[in-house]
Design an enzyme around this catalytic site. Structure first.
Site, mmCIF file in Angstrom:
data_model
loop_
_atom_site.group_PDB
_atom_site.id
_atom_site.type_symbol
_atom_site.label_atom_id
_atom_site.label_comp_id
_atom_site.label_asym_id
_atom_site.label_seq_id
_atom_site.Cartn_x
_atom_site.Cartn_y
_atom_site.Cartn_z
ATOM 1 N N SER A 1 -2.893 -11.995 -10.602
ATOM 2 C CA SER A 1 -3.460 -12.854 -11.916
ATOM 3 C C SER A 1 -3.870 -11.645 -12.702
ATOM 4 C CB SER A 1 -4.340 -13.839 -11.385
ATOM 5 O OG SER A 1 -5.547 -13.286 -10.698
ATOM 6 N N ASP B 1 1.840 -4.032 -9.570
ATOM 7 C CA ASP B 1 1.871 -5.275 -10.182
ATOM 8 C C ASP B 1 2.132 -5.256 -11.856
ATOM 9 O OD1 ASP B 1 1.036 -5.725 -7.714
ATOM 10 O OD2 ASP B 1 -1.389 -5.643 -8.227
ATOM 11 N N HIS C 1 0.748 -1.370 0.268
ATOM 12 C CA HIS C 1 0.042 -0.046 0.071
ATOM 13 C C HIS C 1 0.816 1.211 0.215
ATOM 14 C CE1 HIS C 1 -3.798 -2.428 0.288
ATOM 15 N NE2 HIS C 1 -3.291 -3.104 1.121
ATOM 16 N N THR C 2 2.209 1.010 -0.518
ATOM 17 C CA THR C 2 2.840 2.266 -0.567
ATOM 18 C C THR C 2 2.979 2.640 -2.222
ATOM 19 O OG1 THR C 2 4.799 0.756 -1.051
ATOM 20 C CG2 THR C 2 4.546 1.711 1.077
#
Ligand code: GLA
Length: 383
Positions: free
Chosen positions: A125, A170, A38-39
């Site tokens: 995913s 991601d 969460h950075t």
């Protein structure tokens, strides 16, 4: 349980469904994040590594759009100009629309997807799908997008089209990972450095499926934005929450109501831990990395309030049975725990986690392992 190659499965699915061979194939990995949770939407650093499990996308040009998945059922016809269907194909539609903006989308395509990643398990995913799809579809146009472009197309697909207010971690790791390394990605500047990671990591799935488009993730992001706005009344030059210097953290916390103070304390302490973990990896000090993982988990539990009891149990069992450390990875509210354990102790640690988990929750968790793998790549056909 052997994992069948997703490239092979995507190719067979393509042939069975469409009766012809794919013209291009690409695959991209899932990830675990070692530290920096969460950075990424708060201007801080992240330290993910790519998994050996991947999502493969097989494509061929066509005059309309059709897509099938080996893992999730849905009607095959797609309309990228129409409304989103609120299923997995929204990610593809986002990619197609973003590729079209940069003239890298074909006019239509047949698409077959297969993955060896668990879906909704916090292992990214969705970014594996969007990055692999961006690579495969752009290949049909003859454009070769660079990894930064692929990551941006995939980020826009998820953020702007699917509507998850994610950061860029991601998609960046799926596009830019290198084998045997973790990636230190400083989101405020875009700086990337690959740090050595030859150890195997263990993944323990809580089997609590998180759904990012659900409320908690976007709520936390909103809380961080409100906190930033308050802090800027005092420090107008502050660009993002991770920019609060540790020396002024106590002053900052006093300006905020308790829940927002906890969120900020997590982001600021996590920023320090992430840099420390990257340094420890460079030194090869896995015990130090492990301690930072455990501190990171505690911060997620107490301050960011994104863990679940299943993950808390896995972390404490791992540590009690001799792991270097463990931590809930990814967005949270379910998902998976990453465990680092000394070679020689790994099997024991995994067995003890399973035993304690099943004693408490009445079912066995899925446990597997991975080395740090490469990012997106073009694949050859399997025959
Ligand atoms: C999800 C998001 C990422 C990041 C993590 C939390 O995986 O997609 O951008 O915010 O959660 O660290």
């Amino acid at each position: 349980m052997p994992v069948v190659s997703p490239v092979r499965r995507a190719t067979s699915l393509f042939e069975n469904q469409f009766g012809s061979r794919p013209a291009a194939l690409a695959s991209a990995p899932g990830r675990v994040n070692l530290l920096g949770e969460h950075t990424d939407y708060n201007g801080g650093p992240v330290l993910p590594m790519a998994l050996q499990r991947r999502t493969a996308v097989a494509v061929a040009p066509a005059d309309r759009w059709e897509a099938v998945s080996a893992d999730v059922g849905a009607p095959p016809t797609l309309d990228p100009a129409g409304p989103l269907r609120h299923d997995w194909t929204d990610y593809l539609v986002g990619v197609i629309r973003e590729l079209a903006k940069i003239d890298a989308a074909p006019p239509g395509a047949r698409i077959a997807v297969a993955s060896s990643l668990p879906i909704g398990a916090g292992l990214s995913s969705s970014a594996a799908l969007t990055v692999a799809a961006a690579e495969a579809l752009s290949l049909l146009t003859g454009r070769r997008l660079g990894p930064a472009e692929l990551a941006e197309v995939a980020y826009r697909a998820e953020h702007d089209h699917v509507g998850v207010r994610c950061g860029r971690m991601d998609q960046t790791i799926a596009a830019r990972a290198r084998r045997d390394t973790a990636l230190l990605f400083e989101t405020a500047t875009g700086a990337l450095s690959w740090v050595p990671l030859r150890e195997r990591v263990w993944i323990v799935e809580t089997a609590i499926a998180h759904r990012l488009t659900g409320g908690e993730f976007n709520t936390r992001r909103h809380e961080c934005e409100v906190a930033l706005a308050r802090l800027r009344e005092r420090w107008p030059e502050l660009d993002h929450v991770a920019g609060v210097a540790p020396e002024v953290l106590e002053t900052a916390l006093q300006l905020l109501p308790p829940p927002l103070a906890r969120r900020v304390r997590h982001v600021v302490s996590e920023t320090v831990r992430t840099y420390a973990a990257a340094d420890a990896l460079v030194r090869g000090d896995m015990a130090a990395v492990g301690r930072l993982l455990v501190e990171g988990h505690e911060s997620l539990r107490a301050d960011f309030e994104s863990t679940v009891p299943e993950a808390d149990l896995i972390v404490s069992a791992a540590v009690r049975h001799g792991a270097w450390g463990a931590r809930l990875t990814g967005a949270g509210w379910g998902g998976a725990v990453v465990v680092l354990a000394p070679p020689g102790r790994e099997a024991r640690v995994a067995a003890e986690i399973s035993r304690e988990f099943s004693a408490r929750f009445g079912r066995h968790p899925v446990v597997w392992n991975s080395y740090a793998a490469d990012g997106v790549r073009r694949e050859r056909g399997t025959r």
